[in-house]
Design a protein around this motif. Structure first.
Motif, PDB file in Angstrom:
ATOM      1  N   MET A   1       0.861  -1.177   0.000  1.00 21.68           N
ATOM      2  CA  MET A   1       0.000   0.000   0.000  1.00 21.68           C
ATOM      3  C   MET A   1       0.904   1.236   0.000  1.00 21.68           C
ATOM      4  SD  MET A   1      -2.757  -1.845   2.592  1.00 21.68           S
ATOM      5  CE  MET A   1      -3.455  -0.369   3.230  1.00 21.68           C
TER       6      MET A   1
ATOM      7  N   ILE B   1      -2.733   1.213  -4.086  1.00 22.00           N
ATOM      8  CA  ILE B   1      -2.267   2.488  -3.546  1.00 22.00           C
ATOM      9  C   ILE B   1      -3.353   3.550  -3.575  1.00 22.00           C
ATOM     10  CG2 ILE B   1      -0.548   4.317  -3.837  1.00 22.00           C
ATOM     11  CD1 ILE B   1       1.388   2.194  -4.752  1.00 22.00           C
ATOM     12  N   GLY B   2      -3.645   4.110  -2.404  1.00 16.40           N
ATOM     13  CA  GLY B   2      -4.649   5.158  -2.287  1.00 16.40           C
ATOM     14  C   GLY B   2      -4.011   6.516  -2.043  1.00 16.40           C
ATOM     15  N   ARG B   3      -3.645   6.765  -0.776  1.00 16.90           N
ATOM     16  CA  ARG B   3      -3.198   8.101  -0.367  1.00 16.90           C
ATOM     17  C   ARG B   3      -2.037   8.655  -1.185  1.00 16.90           C
ATOM     18  NH1 ARG B   3      -1.065   6.986   4.711  1.00 16.90           N
ATOM     19  NH2 ARG B   3      -1.076   4.873   3.931  1.00 16.90           N
TER      20      ARG B   3
HETATM   21  C1  LIG Z   1      -7.487   1.616   1.600  1.00 19.41           C
HETATM   22  C2  LIG Z   1      -6.860   0.373   1.123  1.00 19.41           C
HETATM   23  C3  LIG Z   1      -5.670   0.400   0.384  1.00 19.41           C
HETATM   24  C4  LIG Z   1      -4.924   1.679   0.060  1.00 19.41           C
HETATM   25  O1  LIG Z   1      -4.382   2.216   1.218  1.00 19.41           O
HETATM   26  P1  LIG Z   1      -3.412   3.506   1.194  1.00 19.41           P
HETATM   27  O2  LIG Z   1      -2.761   3.418   2.508  1.00 19.41           O
HETATM   28  O3  LIG Z   1      -4.291   4.678   1.011  1.00 19.41           O
HETATM   29  O4  LIG Z   1      -2.473   3.332   0.063  1.00 19.41           O
HETATM   30  C5  LIG Z   1      -5.158  -0.808  -0.058  1.00 19.41           C
HETATM   31  N1  LIG Z   1      -5.769  -1.982   0.210  1.00 19.41           N
HETATM   32  C6  LIG Z   1      -6.919  -2.040   0.901  1.00 19.41           C
HETATM   33  C7  LIG Z   1      -7.542  -3.366   1.159  1.00 19.41           C
HETATM   34  C8  LIG Z   1      -7.500  -0.883   1.389  1.00 19.41           C
HETATM   35  O5  LIG Z   1      -8.637  -0.956   2.094  1.00 19.41           O
END
Ligand SMILES: *Cc1c(COP(=O)(O)O)cnc(C)c1O
Length: 224
Positions: A195, A212-214
């Motif tokens: 992540m 990858i989110g944030r």
């Molecule tokens: C939210 C989430 C992510 C992304 O997380 P970040 O910390 O924002 O990169 C990846 N996998 C799962 C299962 C999530 O719930």
């Protein structure tokens, strides 16, 4: 503030560097942009920058955002990375291409039934509770190979790999290494791990799908 396209370039470059360090081909690692809590405008900015794989962790939220985008961009590839309840299986199968959170027979059976009914092909990952944490979803590490086998032979699912989220307060490397070992024992090649804070480590341990989110979208407006 960086633009979506700058963030995307930066993350792609970091994935590529981490891959090359291991003698791996950067294109063998799929970047999934996890867009939970972010609106269609933010998603569209990444689509415009060339991103096509998106992840969501709630069926309902994804069902509200993605159908119009799908109609406009036919080559989007949607990943469910959050827990799935049986009563949402029909909606999940209708919307997503890949489900990363298969972790019990009941949900495996529901996905199988819905894919047959809807004539859809869904790729699946088995979620492993890699740190054996009480609050986390996933099959126990010791049950993974047997569960993958049941998903394939009893339920007829297409299992591409394993997915895990390591404990937040420990170094992730050993957990990624364990997931890679379980994948070998289960005869699957996909590893959905890594992540925003640990994707380079995940790539070093063989990740094929980083979620990858944030690091792409910025701070999440709310925690989920
Ligand atoms: C939210 C989430 C992510 C992304 O997380 P970040 O910390 O924002 O990169 C990846 N996998 C799962 C299962 C999530 O719930």
């Amino acid at each position: 503030m960086e633009t979506a396209s700058e963030n995307l370039d930066t993350i792609r470059a970091r994935i590529a560097a981490a891959a090359r360090e291991q003698g791996r081909e950067p294109n063998d690692i799929r970047l999934i942009a996890v867009s939970k809590t972010f609106d269609s405008e933010a998603i569209r900015a990444l689509i415009d920058a060339g991103q096509r794989d998106f992840g969501e962790n709630r069926v309902q939220e994804a069902a509200a955002k993605f159908p119009p985008l799908r109609a406009e961009f036919s080559n989007l590839h949607l990943h469910l990375v959050g827990p799935l309840q049986s009563n949402k299986a029909a909606d999940a199968v209708a919307l997503f291409d890949v489900i990363h959170s298969v972790d019990r027979d009941k949900i495996a059976a529901s996905i199988a039934k819905e894919t047959a009914k809807q004539g859809r092909t869904i790729r699946c990952y088995v979620q492993v509770n890699i740190g054996e944490e009480a609050q986390k979803a996933g099959v126990a590490p010791g049950e993974t190979a047997a569960f993958v086998e049941r998903c394939r032979s009893v339920h007829g699912l297409l299992i591409d790999g394993l997915m895990a989220i390591p404990p937040v307060d420990e170094p992730p490397g050993p957990f990624f290494a364990l997931l890679a070992k379980l994948a070998r024992e289960s005869s699957v090649s996909g590893l959905s791990m890594g992540m925003s804070d640990d994707f380079e480590t995940a790539v070093a341990f063989g990740s094929t799908d980083v979620r990858i989110g944030r690091a792409l979208f910025g701070h999440r407006p709310r925690q989920i």
